[in-house]
Structures are given as C-alpha cells and as structure tokens.
Design a protein around this motif. Structure first.
Motif, PDB file in Angstrom:
ATOM      1  N   LYS A   1       0.810  -1.216   0.000  1.00 44.96           N
ATOM      2  CA  LYS A   1       0.000   0.000   0.000  1.00 44.96           C
ATOM      3  C   LYS A   1       0.846   1.269   0.000  1.00 44.96           C
ATOM      4  O   LYS A   1       0.371   2.323  -0.404  1.00 44.96           O
ATOM      5  N   VAL A   2       2.068   1.144   0.508  1.00 43.69           N
ATOM      6  CA  VAL A   2       2.917   2.337   0.628  1.00 43.69           C
ATOM      7  C   VAL A   2       4.324   2.019   0.136  1.00 43.69           C
ATOM      8  O   VAL A   2       4.874   0.960   0.450  1.00 43.69           O
ATOM      9  N   VAL A   3       4.874   2.941  -0.654  1.00 42.29           N
ATOM     10  CA  VAL A   3       6.304   2.897  -0.973  1.00 42.29           C
ATOM     11  C   VAL A   3       6.909   4.158  -0.385  1.00 42.29           C
ATOM     12  O   VAL A   3       6.455   5.271  -0.666  1.00 42.29           O
ATOM     13  N   MET A   4       7.901   3.967   0.477  1.00 35.71           N
ATOM     14  CA  MET A   4       8.509   5.119   1.147  1.00 35.71           C
ATOM     15  C   MET A   4       9.904   5.377   0.576  1.00 35.71           C
ATOM     16  O   MET A   4      10.721   4.469   0.457  1.00 35.71           O
ATOM     17  N   THR A   5      10.128   6.634   0.210  1.00 34.98           N
ATOM     18  CA  THR A   5      11.420   7.039  -0.347  1.00 34.98           C
ATOM     19  C   THR A   5      12.040   8.109   0.549  1.00 34.98           C
ATOM     20  O   THR A   5      11.353   8.749   1.347  1.00 34.98           O
ATOM     21  N   GLU A   6      13.323   8.313   0.379  1.00 34.85           N
ATOM     22  CA  GLU A   6      14.009   9.402   1.080  1.00 34.85           C
ATOM     23  C   GLU A   6      15.257   9.717   0.261  1.00 34.85           C
ATOM     24  O   GLU A   6      16.097   8.841   0.045  1.00 34.85           O
ATOM     25  N   ALA A   7      15.350  10.925  -0.230  1.00 35.42           N
ATOM     26  CA  ALA A   7      16.488  11.252  -1.092  1.00 35.42           C
ATOM     27  C   ALA A   7      17.004  12.643  -0.773  1.00 35.42           C
ATOM     28  O   ALA A   7      16.218  13.576  -0.692  1.00 35.42           O
ATOM     29  N   PRO A   8      18.344  12.786  -0.619  1.00 38.16           N
ATOM     30  CA  PRO A   8      19.291  11.670  -0.522  1.00 38.16           C
ATOM     31  C   PRO A   8      19.125  10.934   0.802  1.00 38.16           C
ATOM     32  O   PRO A   8      18.520  11.445   1.736  1.00 38.16           O
ATOM     33  N   GLY A   9      19.644   9.708   0.866  1.00 34.92           N
ATOM     34  CA  GLY A   9      19.445   8.850   2.026  1.00 34.92           C
ATOM     35  C   GLY A   9      20.099   9.405   3.279  1.00 34.92           C
ATOM     36  O   GLY A   9      21.124  10.088   3.218  1.00 34.92           O
ATOM     37  N   SER A  10      19.487   9.092   4.423  1.00 32.02           N
ATOM     38  CA  SER A  10      20.066   9.506   5.707  1.00 32.02           C
ATOM     39  C   SER A  10      21.452   8.896   5.848  1.00 32.02           C
ATOM     40  O   SER A  10      21.636   7.700   5.623  1.00 32.02           O
ATOM     41  N   GLN A  11      22.423   9.681   6.194  1.00 36.76           N
ATOM     42  CA  GLN A  11      23.812   9.291   6.467  1.00 36.76           C
ATOM     43  C   GLN A  11      24.628   8.939   5.221  1.00 36.76           C
ATOM     44  O   GLN A  11      25.821   9.198   5.178  1.00 36.76           O
ATOM     45  N   THR A  12      24.012   8.324   4.207  1.00 32.60           N
ATOM     46  CA  THR A  12      24.800   7.820   3.077  1.00 32.60           C
ATOM     47  C   THR A  12      24.547   8.588   1.776  1.00 32.60           C
ATOM     48  O   THR A  12      25.292   8.429   0.818  1.00 32.60           O
ATOM     49  N   PHE A  13      23.500   9.355   1.701  1.00 36.07           N
ATOM     50  CA  PHE A  13      23.296  10.381   0.664  1.00 36.07           C
ATOM     51  C   PHE A  13      23.144   9.854  -0.770  1.00 36.07           C
ATOM     52  O   PHE A  13      23.454  10.563  -1.727  1.00 36.07           O
TER      53      PHE A  13
ATOM     54  N   GLY B   1      -1.054   0.816  -7.731  1.00 34.39           N
ATOM     55  CA  GLY B   1      -1.994   1.425  -6.776  1.00 34.39           C
ATOM     56  C   GLY B   1      -1.415   1.753  -5.403  1.00 34.39           C
ATOM     57  O   GLY B   1      -2.161   1.992  -4.463  1.00 34.39           O
ATOM     58  N   ALA B   2      -0.078   1.792  -5.269  1.00 33.87           N
ATOM     59  CA  ALA B   2       0.520   2.128  -3.970  1.00 33.87           C
ATOM     60  C   ALA B   2       0.724   3.641  -3.859  1.00 33.87           C
ATOM     61  O   ALA B   2       0.951   4.322  -4.857  1.00 33.87           O
ATOM     62  N   VAL B   3       0.643   4.129  -2.641  1.00 30.19           N
ATOM     63  CA  VAL B   3       0.875   5.544  -2.353  1.00 30.19           C
ATOM     64  C   VAL B   3       2.380   5.750  -2.102  1.00 30.19           C
ATOM     65  O   VAL B   3       3.002   4.948  -1.406  1.00 30.19           O
ATOM     66  N   VAL B   4       2.941   6.806  -2.686  1.00 26.33           N
ATOM     67  CA  VAL B   4       4.369   7.082  -2.491  1.00 26.33           C
ATOM     68  C   VAL B   4       4.528   8.222  -1.485  1.00 26.33           C
ATOM     69  O   VAL B   4       4.023   9.328  -1.694  1.00 26.33           O
ATOM     70  N   ILE B   5       5.220   7.913  -0.393  1.00 21.65           N
ATOM     71  CA  ILE B   5       5.493   8.897   0.661  1.00 21.65           C
ATOM     72  C   ILE B   5       6.993   9.182   0.647  1.00 21.65           C
ATOM     73  O   ILE B   5       7.801   8.256   0.702  1.00 21.65           O
ATOM     74  N   ASN B   6       7.343  10.450   0.543  1.00 25.86           N
ATOM     75  CA  ASN B   6       8.759  10.826   0.477  1.00 25.86           C
ATOM     76  C   ASN B   6       9.154  11.645   1.693  1.00 25.86           C
ATOM     77  O   ASN B   6       8.505  12.644   2.009  1.00 25.86           O
ATOM     78  N   ASP B   7      10.229  11.234   2.344  1.00 22.99           N
ATOM     79  CA  ASP B   7      10.813  12.080   3.393  1.00 22.99           C
ATOM     80  C   ASP B   7      11.656  13.134   2.686  1.00 22.99           C
ATOM     81  O   ASP B   7      12.739  12.860   2.191  1.00 22.99           O
TER      82      ASP B   7
END
Ligand SMILES: *Cc1c(COP(=O)(O)O)cnc(C)c1O
Length: 392
Positions: free
Chosen positions: A149-161, A177-183
C-alpha cells in the motif's frame, strides 16, 4: 491572492499564508494559544463540524493554518498538516494507508527512527515491511505485492546520501496502486518539488531548515486534495497536533529559508571541495558535487542542495583519535539534528538490512552552517591535525 503557480518561489516564501488585513495590518499572524474555543449559542455548538473548523485547540489554530498554507504553496501541494515533529509526520502519514495484512516498501537508506516505527509499531499491527536498495529505481516493480500500500522514499538517504530515482519509483508504485510517501527533509519544500516528481505525500522534519534555528520541534505533511481528508482523519485519530508557538517559529523560519539555503549550499560546497583535496578524506558523499554518483539525478530533480553531507575518512579511527579531533572543534558542535544556522559534526553508522554499506574508513556527517566557510575549513584542518597526532 497568492496562489499556486501564480508567482515564483521566493515570493511564495515571503507571502504565503499571510493575511495582515484580518489582523490590524500586522505583518505576521498572531500566535493563537488555544484549547477551549467557545460557542455563543447552543445552535452554533450543535452545528459545529469538529472535523473541519477551528473548534478545539488540537484540531488546529489560525497560526497552524497559516504555516500549513504557506508550506503547501511553496512545495506545490494542495494541502498541508502540521504535527509535533518530523517523526510524527512520518508515522501519521504511513499509518494512514495501511491495515493489518498490508505491506510497505521502505528504502534501506531511511532515517533510522522510520525503520524503528515500521519494525516495532507497524509490525505489531500486522503490517509487514520490506527494505529495498535505494538505487533500485524502476526495478522496485519486482518488489511490489498485491498488498503493497505504501512505498517510502528518502532522497538523498540519511547518512549515506544516495539519490533515488523518485519519478521511476513513483511510476512503478502508481501502476500497482501504492501511495508514495517521500521524506523530503533534505530536499525541503523549496529544492525538491515532490508533486512534480510523482510523490503523493511529502513529509518534512520542519525542525530542520523550515524552523532553521535549532529551537523547535515540528513536522509537516504536504499532500494532494485526493489524499488530504484521509490523512487529516488519521492525524485526528492519533491525537496529533502542531503547537502554536512552534508553528509560529516554523512560519518565521520559512520566510528566510530561501536565502539561508542558498548560503548553506554555497558554504557546504566550499567545505566539501576542500575536503575532497585532503589526504585524511577518502570520499565526500554530497550529490551537489560533480562526480558524486547521485549528481546527475540530483541535477535533474533538485533545485538546490542542503548543507548536510557525509565524509568517509581514509581509515577506521578508534574513539581516542576521533575524540581528539571532535572534542577540540571550535565551530562544529556534536549534536543530533541539523538545518539550523550552526555547523555540526557527528560520527555516523548506517544501519542496513537489504543492502550492505561498506566504506574504507570512518564515516562522519557534517552540517555546514552559516559561519564563514574559511573559518569552518580552518576548524576542520586543525581537527585533522589532532586526529593524526593521536592515530600516528
Ligand atoms: C530529523 C529527521 C527526521 C525527524 O524529525 P524530528 O523533528 O526530529 O522528529 C525525519 N527525517 C529526516 C530525514 C530527518 O533528518
């Protein structure tokens, strides 16, 4: 009226969420401290819509609404919800879209407390998490299950970028049909336009650059009209809240975020380029640097950089050597968080389960503040001298 698409970002930063005419012409909205909000008549009380109006302090105050409106405008989303911290933005957003038996995909480079929430809270409620290689791009299609249901992204990555290919990941997620949540904490509402890149929900630790002065905890969730009501409902179920003083500080920080970020980026590039030439440094992990593995994607998708990056030293140092360097720093302080006006330095230790992260030396994380970059370089240079004096 200032609207989305009407004017440029700098103008939105200065004008979004302001309405001086409703408040004696005073430039900034007042801090409304509120729990109880009274009704003049029984009929008004009966007619109250507790899900929408300003009806009780927890449901939001005009101070919170002003911040929400301004941040949504800058990022290009439709609506925003302010919460008590960046982590609360993540937990409120993620828990909106899942129920027992569901599955979520989270980047292996995620902020560590995001992982804690998935492994300890989501798991307890029967939601399974799979961590994926941050560089997977469109290949994420192979990991999406019918119950994802959810794909979570974070860019650039914590600590490793690492910079993720967010448009490719979003396309694959939406096809199923998944929701994309980005930090988007590093990206900020200014430098990464989530809603032009396929993101459905953008979460921020406003504690960092939005507040910008290391003096408040605040989170914000930015989203589309389609998803807003569901997230708002969940925000209320969990008793979430954005405190009025902190919302005020967030709004005040937002006004100068554009100029601060430009200087953070300029200073960070100067310090990072100097570090690249040092014998004590094996590599600098900063997508704004030409030659960084994420540089091309960063150039394609971002409009600027934050002052936060990683440095891999030339060897693994023990705490006697590292302590000699860090304990004597004059300008770089050791402390959690980042995004304030001041410089910070910390040893880092990435946690990985889907991929491995290897480096030839100790990893440190720098936040480059608004001090003069030459002074920061001198501080680091003296630090390297102390490091080598103990390490031999
Ligand atoms: C700091 C941070 C958070 C959490 O924010 P808090 O306000 O400290 O809860 C979330 N994501 C990232 C990338 C962060 O750096």
């Amino acid at each position: 009226m200032i609207k989305k698409g009407n004017v440029r970002d700098e103008t939105l930063l200065a004008s979004g969420g302001r309405d001086p005419e409703s408040n004696y012409g005073i430039v900034n909205p007042p801090v409304y401290h509120a729990s109880t909000i009274t009704s003049p008549t029984l009929a008004e009380w009966r007619a109250r819509d507790f899900t929408k109006d300003i009806t009780y302090g927890r449901m939001g105050t005009p101070t919170q609404k002003a911040l929400e409106e301004a941040v949504a405008l800058v990022e290009g989303g439709d609506k925003a919800i302010a919460v008590s911290s960046g982590l609360a933005a993540i937990t409120t957003a993620v828990s909106t879209f899942v129920e027992s038996g569901d599955h979520i995909l989270v980047t292996d480079s995620a902020y560590f407390p995001t992982r804690n929430f998935c492994n300890n809270v989501m798991a307890k409620y029967g939601v399974e998490t799979t961590y994926y290689d941050p560089l997977i791009g469109g290949g994420i299609a192979d990991l999406i299950q019918d119950n994802t249901k959810v794909v979570m992204t974070e860019a650039p990555g914590s600590q490793t970028f690492e910079v993720q290919d967010i448009p490719a990941i979003s396309e694959a997620a939406h096809a199923r049909g998944a929701v994309v949540i980005n930090d988007n904490t590093w990206g900020t509402p200014l430098n990464f336009k989530s809603f032009d890149r396929g993101i459905d929900v953008s979460v921020h630790a406003a504690t960092k650059y939005i507040v910008g002065h290391s003096d408040a905890m605040l989170g914000i969730i930015v989203t589309t009209n389609e998803l807003y009501e569901r997230i708002l409902q969940n925000f209320r179920y969990w008793g979430q809240h954005g405190a009025p003083d902190d919302c005020y500080l967030g709004l005040r920080g937002l006004r100068t975020m554009g100029v601060r970020l430009k200087q953070h980026e300029f200073n960070a590039l100067a310090v990072a380029e100097w570090l690249q030439g040092r014998p004590e440094v094996s590599s600098v992990l900063f997508p704004a640097l030409p030659g960084d593995p994420g540089h091309e994607l960063w150039k394609r998708d971002f409009e600027g950089a934050a002052g936060l990056f990683g440095v891999v030293l030339d060897e693994h140092y023990d705490d006697a050597a590292l302590g000699a360097m860090l304990d004597g720093m004059e300008l770089f302080a050791m402390g959690a968080s980042w995004g304030g006006f001041e410089s910070l330095i910390l040893p880092a230790k990435p946690v990985r389960t889907a991929t491995s992260w290897d480096a030839p030396g100790t990893l440190i994380r720098l936040h480059v503040g608004l001090e003069h970059p030459d002074d920061l370089v001198a501080d680091l240079e003296a630090g390297f001298t102390r490091l080598k004096a103990v390490a031999g």
